[in-house]
Write a protein that holds these residues in place. Structure first.
Motif: not given
Length: 410
Positions: A356-375
């Motif tokens: 979202s604009s103006g805020s950082q990603m939540s830890p859960g969203d960050t972890e999910l992004t890393q998992k998807i990028a890894k695969h």
């Protein structure tokens, strides 16, 4: 007595010899000696060229006459000045040209004798140069032979546009080798004609005929396996985290430079910042290619490509045949906002979450992004393998534009 002369020898013996005008002539002094006693000359025949002098008084041997010395040839002394550097350079250039002409004649002789570049010549050197066949075609030799059996089970399965004598002398395995040789290294037709000993038009006919034939044969194959096969062969990490994600999709682009200004505006890609052609590619978690769309202009979005490529129609047919079940999902990048279209089919979509604009990603969203990028790296590996064929890695020439979709699908 008239005509007589008193001759005193060296031993003191007085000898009287009759002077005869026709007597022997002394070869040394050239005078008429008359008739002398035989013992005064060797051989008792008078003076000769070898023994011109009489025998000495002490009885020693007479000295042989030495032959006249041979005339020596005087070496010619060159008075020429040494050549200037420009002359030496010209001579060196002339020698270099002569060597190259000789080399070309030898090459021509080898070509006339049948030592032409092709399948057999590469196979003969396969033992000396490791993976030489794979370097030229991108395939191992055994896979290539299996491909020949699948594509060309008989000699009359390929129809060329023009019946040429130089095409007839090539075997089917050589023609397929020519096609893969160009796809792999993007060599021009003139270079290929020189390598294979063909006319320029003949090389073009072989390449186009095999591209059309391969496109037709591969288009009949079902490359999407059953979901049970996909799940059983999933990597352990992928199966633990995304066991229902059957396909990973992404888009890729190849560079194209059209001449018309209207086409340049249609083919301009914001992602590449150049004119390009785009397509949709899908693979399973085992890096096996499952879907390839046709090429679209670079200005078309990823969502439009997915809609117009027939991807949704294919998923619907797979659901009807049981190759997919409701609840199965696919994995894609953020640009593929096709979640609503998949939900209508009973499928799901996994894409990295948006920040979202103006805020950082939540830890859960960050972890999910890393998992998807890894695969999602699997689809990048597939695209990298495709781009190893340099004909689609470099800028596509205008001459190939008419059958670029067939080349890309292959």
């Amino acid at each position: 007595m008239p005509g007589q002369a008193l001759v005193a020898s060296e031993v003191g013996v007085d000898v009287v010899a009759a002077v005869d005008p026709s007597g022997p002539i002394c070869v040394r002094w050239g005078s008429n000696l008359g008739i002398l006693w035989a013992k005064h000359f060797v051989g008792e025949t008078g003076p000769t060229e070898i023994h011109p002098d009489p025998v000495a008084a002490d009885g020693s041997r007479s000295t042989l006459s030495r032959p006249p010395p041979k005339k020596r040839r005087l070496q010619e002394i060159s008075m020429e000045m040494p050549p200037d550097p420009m002359t030496m350079k010209m001579l060196h250039l002339q020698n270099s040209i002569e060597m190259k002409v000789l080399k070309l004649k030898k090459t021509k002789t080898k070509l006339e004798d049948g030592e032409i570049f092709g399948f057999d010549s590469v196979c003969r050197r396969e033992g000396k140069l490791k993976d030489l066949f794979q370097y030229y075609t991108g395939l191992k030799l055994l896979r290539y032979l299996a491909l020949v059996d699948f594509l060309a089970p008989s000699d009359d399965c390929i129809a060329y546009r023009k019946s040429r004598h130089d095409i007839k002398r090539l075997a089917l395995k050589d023609c397929l080798f020519l096609c893969l040789y160009r796809l792999r290294h993007n060599f021009g037709l003139k270079d290929i004609s020189m390598q294979f000993g063909l006319l320029l038009q003949s090389s073009s006919d072989i390449f186009n005929a095999w591209i059309e034939h391969i496109y037709f044969k591969f288009g009949q194959l079902i490359v999407w396996p059953h979901r049970d096969i996909i799940i059983n062969n999933m990597p352990a990490d992928y199966k633990k985290e995304f066991h229902t994600r059957m396909i990973i999709t992404d888009g890729t682009e190849i560079t194209q430079s059209p001449c018309a200004l209207a086409l340049q505006s249609q083919m301009y890609s914001d992602y590449k910042s150049s004119t390009a052609l785009k397509c949709l590619i899908g693979c399973d978690p085992c890096v096996s290619l499952m879907f390839v769309s046709e090429l679209f202009t670079g200005s078309v979005s990823d969502k439009e490509i997915t809609t117009n490529s027939g991807f949704f129609d294919l998923l619907k047919a797979l659901l009807q045949r049981g190759y997919l079940l409701e609840g199965d999902a696919g994995m894609a990048d953020k640009g593929f906002t096709i979640g609503n279209e998949l939900e209508k089919l009973g499928l799901k979509l996994n894409i990295p979450p948006f920040a979202s604009s103006g805020s950082q990603m939540s830890p859960g969203d960050t972890e999910l992004t890393q998992k998807i990028a890894k695969h999602r790296i699997h689809i990048e590996r597939v695209i990298s393998k495709i781009k190893n064929y340099r004909i689609v890695f470099h800028t596509i020439p205008t001459s190939l534009f008419q059958n670029i979709n067939q080349i890309w699908a292959f």
